[in-house]
Scaffold this active site. Structure first.
Site, mmCIF file in Angstrom:
data_model
loop_
_atom_site.group_PDB
_atom_site.id
_atom_site.type_symbol
_atom_site.label_atom_id
_atom_site.label_comp_id
_atom_site.label_asym_id
_atom_site.label_seq_id
_atom_site.Cartn_x
_atom_site.Cartn_y
_atom_site.Cartn_z
ATOM 1 N N ALA A 25 -12.156 4.623 -3.292
ATOM 2 C CA ALA A 25 -12.641 4.003 -2.156
ATOM 3 C C ALA A 25 -13.968 4.077 -1.577
ATOM 4 C CB ALA A 25 -11.552 4.091 -0.875
ATOM 5 N N ASP A 107 -9.159 -3.784 -3.698
ATOM 6 C CA ASP A 107 -10.048 -4.961 -2.972
ATOM 7 C C ASP A 107 -10.357 -5.903 -3.778
ATOM 8 O OD1 ASP A 107 -12.377 -3.562 -4.073
ATOM 9 O OD2 ASP A 107 -12.643 -2.378 -2.284
ATOM 10 N N HIS A 124 -3.944 0.882 -8.695
ATOM 11 C CA HIS A 124 -3.018 0.765 -7.687
ATOM 12 C C HIS A 124 -2.620 -0.647 -7.070
ATOM 13 C CE1 HIS A 124 -4.316 5.106 -6.464
ATOM 14 N NE2 HIS A 124 -3.350 5.258 -7.413
ATOM 15 N N CYS A 160 14.767 -14.878 -1.747
ATOM 16 C CA CYS A 160 15.810 -13.846 -1.836
ATOM 17 C C CYS A 160 16.218 -13.124 -0.567
ATOM 18 C CB CYS A 160 15.677 -12.818 -2.897
ATOM 19 S SG CYS A 160 14.589 -11.521 -2.657
ATOM 20 N N ASN A 223 -20.084 11.327 -5.640
ATOM 21 C CA ASN A 223 -19.539 11.409 -4.248
ATOM 22 C C ASN A 223 -19.987 12.237 -3.501
ATOM 23 O OD1 ASN A 223 -16.777 10.404 -3.603
ATOM 24 N ND2 ASN A 223 -16.276 12.255 -3.120
ATOM 25 N N ILE A 241 -23.604 6.084 -2.831
ATOM 26 C CA ILE A 241 -23.364 5.590 -3.969
ATOM 27 C C ILE A 241 -24.112 4.062 -4.133
ATOM 28 C CG2 ILE A 241 -21.640 4.325 -5.110
ATOM 29 C CD1 ILE A 241 -19.334 6.156 -3.722
HETATM 30 P P1 NAD Z 1 -10.627 8.735 -0.846
HETATM 31 O O1 NAD Z 1 -10.613 8.221 0.566
HETATM 32 O O2 NAD Z 1 -9.633 9.908 -1.018
HETATM 33 O O3 NAD Z 1 -12.214 9.419 -0.999
HETATM 34 C C1 NAD Z 1 -13.137 8.740 -1.012
HETATM 35 C C2 NAD Z 1 -14.378 9.449 -1.290
HETATM 36 O O4 NAD Z 1 -15.572 8.689 -1.020
HETATM 37 C C3 NAD Z 1 -14.762 10.568 -0.084
HETATM 38 O O5 NAD Z 1 -14.770 11.890 -1.070
HETATM 39 C C4 NAD Z 1 -15.868 10.342 0.390
HETATM 40 O O6 NAD Z 1 -16.779 11.239 0.872
HETATM 41 C C5 NAD Z 1 -16.422 9.325 -0.504
HETATM 42 N N1 NAD Z 1 -17.466 8.411 0.055
HETATM 43 C C6 NAD Z 1 -17.380 7.421 0.810
HETATM 44 N N2 NAD Z 1 -18.119 6.470 0.853
HETATM 45 C C7 NAD Z 1 -19.251 6.927 0.243
HETATM 46 C C8 NAD Z 1 -20.625 6.488 -0.023
HETATM 47 N N3 NAD Z 1 -20.681 5.538 0.400
HETATM 48 N N4 NAD Z 1 -21.289 7.444 -0.991
HETATM 49 C C9 NAD Z 1 -20.705 8.415 -1.586
HETATM 50 N N5 NAD Z 1 -19.589 8.718 -1.576
HETATM 51 C C10 NAD Z 1 -18.798 8.268 -0.484
HETATM 52 O O7 NAD Z 1 -10.454 7.771 -1.919
HETATM 53 P P2 NAD Z 1 -9.698 7.423 -3.186
HETATM 54 O O8 NAD Z 1 -9.976 8.883 -4.066
HETATM 55 O O9 NAD Z 1 -9.910 6.484 -4.013
HETATM 56 O O10 NAD Z 1 -8.107 7.479 -2.757
HETATM 57 C C11 NAD Z 1 -7.868 6.678 -1.724
HETATM 58 C C12 NAD Z 1 -6.646 5.729 -2.181
HETATM 59 O O11 NAD Z 1 -6.649 4.701 -0.996
HETATM 60 C C13 NAD Z 1 -7.073 4.632 -3.427
HETATM 61 O O12 NAD Z 1 -6.146 5.371 -4.375
HETATM 62 C C14 NAD Z 1 -6.944 3.532 -3.044
HETATM 63 O O13 NAD Z 1 -5.716 2.980 -3.593
HETATM 64 C C15 NAD Z 1 -6.704 3.376 -1.563
HETATM 65 N N6 NAD Z 1 -8.005 2.842 -0.775
HETATM 66 C C16 NAD Z 1 -8.345 1.538 -1.380
HETATM 67 C C17 NAD Z 1 -9.588 1.101 -0.636
HETATM 68 C C18 NAD Z 1 -10.392 0.042 -1.195
HETATM 69 O O14 NAD Z 1 -9.567 -0.601 -1.961
HETATM 70 N N7 NAD Z 1 -11.593 -0.254 -0.891
HETATM 71 C C19 NAD Z 1 -9.851 1.562 0.558
HETATM 72 C C20 NAD Z 1 -9.177 2.735 1.097
HETATM 73 C C21 NAD Z 1 -7.996 3.301 0.516
#
Ligand code: NAD
Length: 259
Positions: A25, A107, A124, A160, A223, A241
């Site tokens: 995410a 997304d 996912h 259904c 990260n 990022i």
């Molecule tokens: P997570 O929320 O557990 O972790 C995201 C990590 O990214 C955090 O550690 C955060 O510090 C870091 N981060 C956020 N923005 C950043 C940036 N700009 N630069 C550097 N680091 C940054 O996310 P995950 O591990 O992907 O797990 C969450 C689950 O939720 C996923 O499996 C997904 O299915 C779902 N999800 C998806 C979306 C999406 O599709 N955009 C959004 C929210 C949640």
């Protein structure tokens, strides 16, 4: 960020022939889509939101479903555009270096940015499709959102009568074994593994890092917050990022295409 380490990782990218990226995410927060567990994450700010992501709560409680449909309707993902982080991974593919892009994201911003759908492994699912829990029918999410806009607070399947949801893997729901197998296999086939924007807390996908390591791949974690795999990585880049990825993936003239 220390430019020496950026230059060193940039050299690894330059040398690599088969890069495997795992995104979470965090790669989409700079496109305006909040993550779950970061400081501004949906769950960090509102722990009740976790209920909406849980399949058992979703199936059992019409109120949870109604709130979920409202959430989907207002999701920032509908207007989100890929950011320089996504575009860097497109660059890697154009250079013939990207072996696979495993994403936990739902997304579709990687495909919108220009990565080929066959290279993206969506572990996912996608929020841009709906699925029926009863008969398994799938289709474009916008068609169901139209029904919600027209006043159906908890729309059901027209074939259904089953409960509808987004075609994503909720917590408590089984992952698709073939998709996970493909991700694990790809993780072991690269020479450089880039884990980007994931807290690496959700298994089995977090295990792709170990699979890559065991296969002899270099590991780079990009990260903002620490992850449980930082000690195992060859480099950890804790900056933003959308700033870090373009720097390490910048395409010098010396880049050789792997194909
Ligand atoms: P997570 O929320 O557990 O972790 C995201 C990590 O990214 C955090 O550690 C955060 O510090 C870091 N981060 C956020 N923005 C950043 C940036 N700009 N630069 C550097 N680091 C940054 O996310 P995950 O591990 O992907 O797990 C969450 C689950 O939720 C996923 O499996 C997904 O299915 C779902 N999800 C998806 C979306 C999406 O599709 N955009 C959004 C929210 C949640």
């Amino acid at each position: 960020m220390d430019s020496k380490i950026i230059a060193e990782v940039g050299a690894w990218v330059s040398e690599a022939q088969r890069i495997v990226a795992l995104t979470g995410a965090g790669i989409s927060t700079d496109s305006g889509i909040p993550d779950f567990r970061g400081p501004q994450g949906v769950w960090t700010r509102n722990p009740l939101a976790e209920k909406m992501s849980n399949i058992h709560c979703y199936l059992a409680d019409a109120q949870v479903r109604k709130a979920s449909w409202q959430n989907r309707l207002g999701s920032p993902a509908w207007s989100a555009q890929p950011n320089p982080g996504h575009l860097s991974l497109v660059e890697l593919e154009r250079a013939g270096k990207l072996h696979a892009l495993i994403t936990q994201n739902i997304d579709e911003l990687h495909q919108i940015a220009g990565n080929s759908p066959e290279r993206v492994i969506e572990v996912h699912g996608s929020m841009r499709r709906f699925m029926c829990w009863g008969c398994g029918m799938r289709g474009p999410m916008q068609a169901v959102l139209e029904r919600v806009r027209a006043g159906e607070a908890d729309p059901h399947c027209r074939t259904c009568g089953g409960i509808l949801k987004s075609d994503t893997i909720s917590f408590g729901q089984q992952l698709v074994p073939e998709v996970i197998d493909r991700a694990m296999q790809a993780a072991g086939q690269g020479d450089l593994f880039l884990a980007v924007g994931s807290s690496l807390q959700v298994y089995p996908i977090a295990g792709t890092v170990e699979v890559a390591r065991a296969a002899g791949s270099r590991i780079v974690i990009v990260n903002a917050q620490p992850t449980p795999f930082d000690d195992l990585a060859d480099a950890v880049l804790p900056g933003s990022i959308s700033e870090v990825l373009p720097r390490i993936c910048a395409r010098p003239l010396s880049w050789k295409s792997a194909r």
